[in-house]
Write a protein that holds these residues in place. Structure first.
Motif, PDB file in Angstrom:
ATOM      1  N   HIS A 268       0.819  -1.214   0.000  1.00 48.46           N
ATOM      2  CA  HIS A 268       0.000   0.000   0.000  1.00 48.46           C
ATOM      3  C   HIS A 268       0.855   1.268   0.000  1.00 48.46           C
ATOM      4  O   HIS A 268       0.571   2.220  -0.727  1.00 48.46           O
ATOM      5  N   VAL A 269       1.900   1.281   0.832  1.00 43.67           N
ATOM      6  CA  VAL A 269       2.778   2.469   0.893  1.00 43.67           C
ATOM      7  C   VAL A 269       3.482   2.682  -0.453  1.00 43.67           C
ATOM      8  O   VAL A 269       3.578   3.804  -0.944  1.00 43.67           O
ATOM      9  N   VAL A 270       3.958   1.604  -1.060  1.00 43.49           N
ATOM     10  CA  VAL A 270       4.633   1.703  -2.354  1.00 43.49           C
ATOM     11  C   VAL A 270       3.671   2.231  -3.415  1.00 43.49           C
ATOM     12  O   VAL A 270       4.058   3.050  -4.264  1.00 43.49           O
ATOM     13  N   ASN A 271       2.411   1.799  -3.382  1.00 42.14           N
ATOM     14  CA  ASN A 271       1.419   2.305  -4.344  1.00 42.14           C
ATOM     15  C   ASN A 271       1.221   3.809  -4.215  1.00 42.14           C
ATOM     16  O   ASN A 271       1.124   4.532  -5.212  1.00 42.14           O
ATOM     17  N   ILE A 272       1.173   4.284  -2.964  1.00 46.67           N
ATOM     18  CA  ILE A 272       1.021   5.727  -2.732  1.00 46.67           C
ATOM     19  C   ILE A 272       2.230   6.493  -3.255  1.00 46.67           C
ATOM     20  O   ILE A 272       2.103   7.489  -3.979  1.00 46.67           O
ATOM     21  N   VAL A 273       3.422   6.017  -2.884  1.00 52.99           N
ATOM     22  CA  VAL A 273       4.659   6.688  -3.296  1.00 52.99           C
ATOM     23  C   VAL A 273       4.793   6.682  -4.824  1.00 52.99           C
ATOM     24  O   VAL A 273       5.164   7.694  -5.440  1.00 52.99           O
ATOM     25  N   LYS A 274       4.490   5.558  -5.432  1.00 53.84           N
ATOM     26  CA  LYS A 274       4.585   5.441  -6.890  1.00 53.84           C
ATOM     27  C   LYS A 274       3.631   6.396  -7.581  1.00 53.84           C
ATOM     28  O   LYS A 274       3.974   7.021  -8.600  1.00 53.84           O
ATOM     29  N   TYR A 275       2.439   6.537  -7.043  1.00 55.48           N
ATOM     30  CA  TYR A 275       1.453   7.453  -7.646  1.00 55.48           C
ATOM     31  C   TYR A 275       1.939   8.895  -7.593  1.00 55.48           C
ATOM     32  O   TYR A 275       1.882   9.632  -8.584  1.00 55.48           O
TER      33      TYR A 275
ATOM     34  N   LYS B 203      -6.268   5.413   0.694  1.00 57.87           N
ATOM     35  CA  LYS B 203      -5.094   4.849   1.371  1.00 57.87           C
ATOM     36  C   LYS B 203      -4.381   5.904   2.208  1.00 57.87           C
ATOM     37  O   LYS B 203      -3.949   5.630   3.336  1.00 57.87           O
ATOM     38  N   VAL B 204      -4.249   7.117   1.662  1.00 57.20           N
ATOM     39  CA  VAL B 204      -3.559   8.180   2.405  1.00 57.20           C
ATOM     40  C   VAL B 204      -4.342   8.550   3.659  1.00 57.20           C
ATOM     41  O   VAL B 204      -3.752   8.793   4.728  1.00 57.20           O
ATOM     42  N   SER B 205      -5.659   8.590   3.571  1.00 57.72           N
ATOM     43  CA  SER B 205      -6.490   8.992   4.714  1.00 57.72           C
ATOM     44  C   SER B 205      -6.726   7.853   5.706  1.00 57.72           C
ATOM     45  O   SER B 205      -7.331   8.071   6.761  1.00 57.72           O
ATOM     46  N   ASN B 206      -6.238   6.662   5.401  1.00 55.00           N
ATOM     47  CA  ASN B 206      -6.413   5.501   6.274  1.00 55.00           C
ATOM     48  C   ASN B 206      -5.407   5.559   7.424  1.00 55.00           C
ATOM     49  O   ASN B 206      -4.222   5.249   7.259  1.00 55.00           O
ATOM     50  N   LEU B 207      -5.886   5.948   8.604  1.00 58.70           N
ATOM     51  CA  LEU B 207      -4.995   6.098   9.754  1.00 58.70           C
ATOM     52  C   LEU B 207      -4.430   4.755  10.225  1.00 58.70           C
ATOM     53  O   LEU B 207      -3.312   4.695  10.756  1.00 58.70           O
ATOM     54  N   THR B 208      -5.190   3.689  10.024  1.00 63.15           N
ATOM     55  CA  THR B 208      -4.690   2.358  10.392  1.00 63.15           C
ATOM     56  C   THR B 208      -3.467   2.001   9.563  1.00 63.15           C
ATOM     57  O   THR B 208      -2.484   1.441  10.079  1.00 63.15           O
TER      58      THR B 208
END
Length: 353
Positions: free
Chosen positions: A71-78, A140-145
């Motif tokens: 999930h983190v990689v997807n955010i960074v890649k975007y 994903k960014v707003s997901n605090l968990t």
């Protein structure tokens, strides 16, 4: 591989007058077998073991939390590849986001660091420009968990990243690697799964040679070994019998090992090998040779991997007709000059300090 290694060791002795005392490789099954065959060659008298840096990287994979990396990689890649999101991030973000790479072992830790540090900027962009940002990325960014899980994963990986940086240094020896792993066990002792994983990897990489080297290191002195001291002494009795009575005097700080020789000022002023060589006039040559063999053994094969990278730069697509011998000489010069530059840089920093 066994035959190639044996011939290379022989070549070092005949052409360079250099005795190879230790062999470190990665931990693949085929090279593990090669190391065992090399150690069984009595005339070579080698100490062989696996790469600490490689095992630390495997430990980092052991401690990963499911789906967090993805999930983190997807955010960074975007935010790296999308033109609008990338431009907005450059306006808001404090530092460049890092994409993890399999060949650069600490980049996952750096990826998590930059993501967590710049999360407020990412959150702001997703709120202010919500129409232009992909809805899946916004969620994903707003997901605090997800953010808290990323912080938990970073807390696990950061001590490993620090140890990995030390292990990949050309100056990190197997003696120092033991203390490094012991510190990791203490740091990761809060989580049962993490503690089990690090102890498993410790048992995989730390050999009797590591323990003995740690025991005879003048500043480490096997202080963290506890019951493993007997294991180290059994190995010394088997491989270096002349070293056993000397180690007992070393532990008792009896002559020729006077107490002042163990002061922090002395042990920090010289390397462990130099410390033992300073006793050449009072100890047998085979004792000094055994100490030198153990204390000069580097913890990882990272130095060789870095040579591969340098070779790739020298023997490029534009210089693909370079002969092997000439390319090797150019790589040697490149590494030597760069090392000299780093020494000059360090000296300058010390003077500035």
């Amino acid at each position: 591989m066994f035959e190639l290694s044996k011939s290379a060791i022989q070549k070092c002795k005949e052409e360079l007058d250099c005795h190879v005392g230790s062999v470190v490789t990665d931990n693949a099954a085929n090279v593990n077998k090669m190391r065992k065959l090399l150690e069984q060659e009595n005339e070579l008298k080698l100490v062989t073991y696996g790469c600490t840096a490689h095992i630390l990287n495997l430990l980092a994979h052991d401690l990963e939390i499911d789906n967090i990396k993805e999930h983190v990689v997807n955010i960074v890649k975007y935010f790296r590849d999308n033109h609008y999101a990338s431009a907005r991030y450059r306006q808001e973000g404090e530092q460049r986001l890092v994409m993890p790479q399999d060949t650069r072992w600490n980049t996952m830790c750096n990826c998590l660091k930059t993501y967590i540090k710049n999360w407020p900027a990412l959150m702001k962009i997703c709120e202010v420009d919500r129409e232009q940002i992909d809805v899946r990325v916004r969620e994903k960014v707003s997901n605090l968990t997800l953010k808290r899980s990323a912080e938990d994963l970073l807390a696990r990986l950061e001590p490993i990243a620090v140890a990995l940086d030390k292990a990949q240094s050309d100056k990190c020896t197997i003696a120092e690697a033991v203390n490094m792993w012991k510190e990791l066990i203490t740091t990761l002792s809060n989580g049962r799964d993490a503690l089990t994983a690090v102890r498993k990897r410790y048992d995989q990489v730390i050999t009797q040679a590591h323990l003995l080297a740690n025991l005879i290191h003048p500043s480490l002195q096997g202080k963290l070994l506890s019951e493993e001291v007997n294991n180290a002494m059994d190995y010394a009795n088997e491989r270096f019998p002349s070293l056993v009575p000397v180690i007992m005097k070393f532990q008792a700080k009896s002559p020729p090992f006077h107490a002042f020789k163990f002061s922090d000022f002395v042990t920090k002023s010289m390397s462990a090998v130099e410390w033992w060589r300073s006793h050449s006039n009072v100890l047998d040559s085979d004792v000094i040779s055994a100490a030198q063999q153990l204390l000069s053994a580097v913890a990882s094969s990272s130095g060789v991997e870095q040579v591969f990278s340098s070779y790739g730069i020298v023997h490029s697509k534009l210089r693909n007709r370079l002969g092997t011998e000439k390319a090797a000489k150019l790589v040697f010069l490149s590494k030597t000059i760069n090392a000299h530059k780093m020494d000059v840089y360090d000296d300058t920093n010390d003077q500035d300090a």
